[in-house]
Design a protein around this motif. Structure first.
Motif, PDB file in Angstrom:
ATOM      1  N   ARG A  11     -39.866 -39.927  75.800  1.00  0.00           N
ATOM      2  CA  ARG A  11     -41.158 -39.576  75.301  1.00  0.00           C
ATOM      3  C   ARG A  11     -41.603 -38.076  75.557  1.00  0.00           C
ATOM      4  N   GLN A  12     -41.385 -37.617  76.896  1.00  0.00           N
ATOM      5  CA  GLN A  12     -41.656 -36.508  77.383  1.00  0.00           C
ATOM      6  C   GLN A  12     -40.726 -35.405  76.469  1.00  0.00           C
ATOM      7  N   ALA A  13     -39.558 -35.732  76.311  1.00  0.00           N
ATOM      8  CA  ALA A  13     -39.001 -34.849  75.315  1.00  0.00           C
ATOM      9  C   ALA A  13     -39.131 -34.691  74.177  1.00  0.00           C
ATOM     10  N   ARG A  14     -39.708 -35.757  73.589  1.00  0.00           N
ATOM     11  CA  ARG A  14     -40.226 -35.740  72.240  1.00  0.00           C
ATOM     12  C   ARG A  14     -41.464 -34.763  72.127  1.00  0.00           C
ATOM     13  N   GLU A  15     -42.409 -35.056  72.985  1.00  0.00           N
ATOM     14  CA  GLU A  15     -43.575 -34.306  73.307  1.00  0.00           C
ATOM     15  C   GLU A  15     -43.418 -32.952  73.430  1.00  0.00           C
ATOM     16  N   SER A  16     -42.333 -32.519  74.379  1.00  0.00           N
ATOM     17  CA  SER A  16     -41.882 -31.257  74.738  1.00  0.00           C
ATOM     18  C   SER A  16     -41.396 -30.558  73.453  1.00  0.00           C
ATOM     19  N   GLU A  17     -40.545 -31.202  72.893  1.00  0.00           N
ATOM     20  CA  GLU A  17     -40.054 -30.762  71.434  1.00  0.00           C
ATOM     21  C   GLU A  17     -41.159 -30.437  70.456  1.00  0.00           C
ATOM     22  N   GLU A  18     -42.197 -31.485  70.313  1.00  0.00           N
ATOM     23  CA  GLU A  18     -43.154 -31.428  69.462  1.00  0.00           C
ATOM     24  C   GLU A  18     -43.992 -30.026  69.691  1.00  0.00           C
ATOM     25  N   ARG A  19     -44.161 -29.793  71.127  1.00  0.00           N
ATOM     26  CA  ARG A  19     -45.255 -28.756  71.601  1.00  0.00           C
ATOM     27  C   ARG A  19     -44.407 -27.201  71.239  1.00  0.00           C
ATOM     28  N   VAL A  20     -43.112 -27.411  71.314  1.00  0.00           N
ATOM     29  CA  VAL A  20     -42.248 -26.375  71.223  1.00  0.00           C
ATOM     30  C   VAL A  20     -42.370 -25.931  69.687  1.00  0.00           C
ATOM     31  N   ARG A  21     -41.995 -26.992  68.787  1.00  0.00           N
ATOM     32  CA  ARG A  21     -42.058 -26.699  67.520  1.00  0.00           C
ATOM     33  C   ARG A  21     -43.345 -26.330  66.964  1.00  0.00           C
ATOM     34  N   ARG A  22     -44.724 -26.917  67.568  1.00  0.00           N
ATOM     35  CA  ARG A  22     -45.934 -26.582  67.314  1.00  0.00           C
ATOM     36  C   ARG A  22     -46.357 -24.990  67.549  1.00  0.00           C
ATOM     37  N   PHE A  23     -45.729 -24.745  68.706  1.00  0.00           N
ATOM     38  CA  PHE A  23     -45.933 -23.348  69.352  1.00  0.00           C
ATOM     39  C   PHE A  23     -45.346 -22.226  68.340  1.00  0.00           C
ATOM     40  N   LEU A  24     -44.044 -22.707  68.137  1.00  0.00           N
ATOM     41  CA  LEU A  24     -43.355 -21.527  67.426  1.00  0.00           C
ATOM     42  C   LEU A  24     -44.065 -21.718  66.001  1.00  0.00           C
ATOM     43  N   ALA A  25     -44.633 -22.700  65.444  1.00  0.00           N
ATOM     44  CA  ALA A  25     -45.137 -22.670  64.235  1.00  0.00           C
ATOM     45  C   ALA A  25     -46.563 -21.824  64.266  1.00  0.00           C
ATOM     46  N   ASP A  26     -47.227 -21.962  65.301  1.00  0.00           N
ATOM     47  CA  ASP A  26     -48.696 -21.393  65.492  1.00  0.00           C
ATOM     48  C   ASP A  26     -48.168 -20.023  65.974  1.00  0.00           C
ATOM     49  N   ALA A  27     -47.114 -19.642  66.803  1.00  0.00           N
ATOM     50  CA  ALA A  27     -46.766 -17.983  67.043  1.00  0.00           C
ATOM     51  C   ALA A  27     -46.539 -17.466  65.481  1.00  0.00           C
ATOM     52  N   ALA A  28     -45.789 -18.048  64.688  1.00  0.00           N
ATOM     53  CA  ALA A  28     -45.184 -17.276  63.463  1.00  0.00           C
ATOM     54  C   ALA A  28     -46.566 -17.080  62.743  1.00  0.00           C
ATOM     55  N   HIS A  29     -47.653 -18.277  62.739  1.00  0.00           N
ATOM     56  CA  HIS A  29     -48.771 -18.015  61.755  1.00  0.00           C
ATOM     57  C   HIS A  29     -49.711 -17.005  62.529  1.00  0.00           C
ATOM     58  N   GLU A  30     -49.655 -16.724  63.686  1.00  0.00           N
ATOM     59  CA  GLU A  30     -50.317 -15.786  64.291  1.00  0.00           C
ATOM     60  C   GLU A  30     -49.864 -14.254  64.010  1.00  0.00           C
ATOM     61  N   LEU A  31     -48.397 -14.231  64.002  1.00  0.00           N
ATOM     62  CA  LEU A  31     -48.077 -12.780  63.607  1.00  0.00           C
ATOM     63  C   LEU A  31     -47.996 -12.521  62.270  1.00  0.00           C
ATOM     64  N   ARG A  32     -48.116 -13.546  61.469  1.00  0.00           N
ATOM     65  CA  ARG A  32     -47.938 -13.467  59.872  1.00  0.00           C
ATOM     66  C   ARG A  32     -49.292 -12.605  59.736  1.00  0.00           C
ATOM     67  N   THR A  33     -50.498 -12.850  60.084  1.00  0.00           N
ATOM     68  CA  THR A  33     -51.576 -12.184  59.910  1.00  0.00           C
ATOM     69  C   THR A  33     -51.737 -10.626  60.052  1.00  0.00           C
ATOM     70  N   PRO A  34     -51.207 -10.218  61.368  1.00  0.00           N
ATOM     71  CA  PRO A  34     -51.191  -8.685  61.636  1.00  0.00           C
ATOM     72  C   PRO A  34     -50.109  -8.124  60.837  1.00  0.00           C
ATOM     73  N   LEU A  35     -48.889  -8.790  60.683  1.00  0.00           N
ATOM     74  CA  LEU A  35     -47.827  -8.425  59.854  1.00  0.00           C
ATOM     75  C   LEU A  35     -48.208  -8.108  58.117  1.00  0.00           C
ATOM     76  N   ALA A  36     -49.103  -9.180  58.033  1.00  0.00           N
ATOM     77  CA  ALA A  36     -49.551  -9.083  56.460  1.00  0.00           C
ATOM     78  C   ALA A  36     -50.390  -7.765  56.385  1.00  0.00           C
ATOM     79  N   GLY A  37     -51.086  -7.454  57.486  1.00  0.00           N
ATOM     80  CA  GLY A  37     -52.133  -6.474  57.347  1.00  0.00           C
ATOM     81  C   GLY A  37     -51.316  -5.006  57.395  1.00  0.00           C
ATOM     82  N   VAL A  38     -50.224  -5.042  58.117  1.00  0.00           N
ATOM     83  CA  VAL A  38     -49.604  -3.896  58.214  1.00  0.00           C
ATOM     84  C   VAL A  38     -48.861  -3.534  56.994  1.00  0.00           C
TER      85      VAL A  38
END
Length: 446
Positions: free
Chosen positions: A212-239
């Motif tokens: 369960r912890q492995a699934r939750e960790s994997e889910e957190r990593v996946r969500r973190f990567l998605a959020d990081a990509a989303h955060e980077l998309r905004t300034p990169l789109a502005g540039v």
């Protein structure tokens, strides 16, 4: 150097081993009982025969007083009931009783008679031996019958006794097939089977918890990567948008418009750079920060960071108070924590607001508390606020420039020093948020 190979587990049939072992022990007990009864019967029969001979001898001794010279009479008196009597005179002359036939298994008893005569009593143990043989046959038949019945009963008892193992096997196969959540739930944990079942359940809890912890960790990593990509998309789109506007601009475009696009592009690039730097800091914390240990005075460090905040934002008053608290740590990293806390407090404080920093010691801990008069943090979010890429709707927005990584980085740095960073309940009547940095006076491992 390779470790020793695991010792293979002997997986012979437990049912067969227990059956043969218990049956062997029971068979030995039955055989021993038969031998003991047979031996005891033989000893007792011989003893009873000798007792009869001794009783017959007592009669002859008594009769010898009444008939001291009639030796033949005494020999006849001694003979009977399977016992043959012989009177032997001192000169060797013998007087025999009636002939009882050939004695196959004789038992001999001698008695002294008056006048230096000797009485010899001889009895045959043939009847006793025959009775003993019949008893031995009966015991053998009973022993064989007992072993057969015991084998059948034993097979049933062992089958019922090993049923928990069958259930354990079925549960393991069920879980291997994907059916999670099953448990043995032993009624008694102080027995050998109960301890095994409890250990089996604990193993399943640990395995499913790790899964369960492995699934939750994997889910957190996946969500973190998605959020990081989303955060980077905004300034990169502005540039990208600003760069395309500059490229597509005509010669008639004014200098002010070009300058505005260049400033926009630089600002968005700085925003993307800060986010990448924060992501790198998170990765370093996960891998383990390399700290430069040295004595650090939290009070002096707080005053230095407060002075920097005053230069950046003079609309907020920063007050530092308390007593010196020297800890062992990395001054640059600890300054990063205080800078994050003071930057958040400045960002969410109204013009003319006051940010206070209180430094001191409590037992083996040094602390630095940063309080502001902003909107505060709801109690339900005081743990979640340290998660990565989390921004509270009531206090943060994307326009503030933060990506929701500052507090996660600050807490990671604090824990790398053996301490912690937490958001606590402010004193009654005090608005805003209160963050407390705790650090051990001694470095970890001392």
């Amino acid at each position: 150097m390779t470790g020793a190979e695991p010792r293979p587990l002997r997986t012979g049939s437990l049912r067969l081993r227990v059956s043969w072992a218990s049956f062997g022990v029971f068979a030995l007990a039955v055989i021993a009982l038969i031998v003991l009864v047979d031996w005891r019967f033989g000893v007792q029969s011989t003893r009873e025969l000798k007792d009869r001979m001794q009783a017959r001898g007592d009669l002859v001794v008594s009769a010898a007083r009444d008939y001291p010279r009639d030796n033949q009479y005494l020999a006849v008196k001694a003979t009977g009931n399977g016992i043959r009597g012989t009177v032997v005179l001192p000169n060797g002359q013998e007087f025999h009783g009636p002939n009882l036939g050939e004695l196959v298994d004789p038992v001999r008893v001698e008695r002294q008679l008056p006048g230096k005569r000797k009485l010899i009593l001889v009895a045959d143990r043939t009847e006793t031996s025959a009775a003993q043989r019949r008893l031995r046959q009966l015991l053998s038949l009973l022993g064989v019958g007992t072993l057969v019945i015991a084998a059948l009963v034993q097979a049933l008892v062992i089958r019922l006794s090993l049923r928990p193992l069958d259930r354990m096997t079925s549960l393991a196969r069920s879980i291997a097939g994907g059916h999670r959540g099953g448990r043995l739930a032993p009624t008694k944990r102080n027995t050998d089977m109960g301890r095994s079942a409890a250990a089996f359940d604990e193993m399943l809890d640990a395995l499913e918890g790790a899964e369960r912890q492995a699934r939750e960790s994997e889910e957190r990593v996946r969500r973190f990567l998605a959020d990081a990509a989303h955060e980077l998309r905004t300034p990169l789109a502005g540039v990208q948008a600003a760069a395309e506007a500059v490229v597509q601009s005509s010669p008639e475009t004014s200098f002010e418009e070009r300058e505005r696009l260049n400033v926009l592009m630089a600002r968005e690039a700085r925003r993307a750079g800060r986010l990448v730097e924060d992501l790198l800091s998170i990765a370093r914390i996960d891998e383990g920060l390399e700290l430069r240990w040295e004595p650090v005075d939290l009070l002096a460090l707080a005053r230095s960071e407060a002075e920097r905040i005053r230069l950046l934002a003079n609309h907020v008053q920063v007050v530092v108070a308390g007593t010196p608290a020297v800890v062992s740590g990395d001054a640059d990293r600890l300054a990063q924590v205080l800078a994050n806390l003071l930057g958040n407090a400045r960002r969410y404080s109204e013009r003319g607001g006051v940010v206070t920093v209180q430094v001191g010691q409590h037992g083996p801990w040094a602390y630095a508390e940063v309080a502001d008069a902003g909107p505060g943090v709801p109690p339900a979010d005081r743990e979640r606020i340290f998660d990565r890429l989390v921004r509270l709707d009531s206090a943060r927005d994307r326009g503030s420039g933060g990506a929701g990584l500052g507090l996660a980085i600050a807490q990671g740095i604090a824990r790398a020093h053996g301490g912690n960073l937490e958001c606590v309940q402010p004193p009654p009547g005090q608005p805003g948020a209160l963050f407390r940095l705790l650090l051990p006076i001694r470095p970890p491992g001392d």
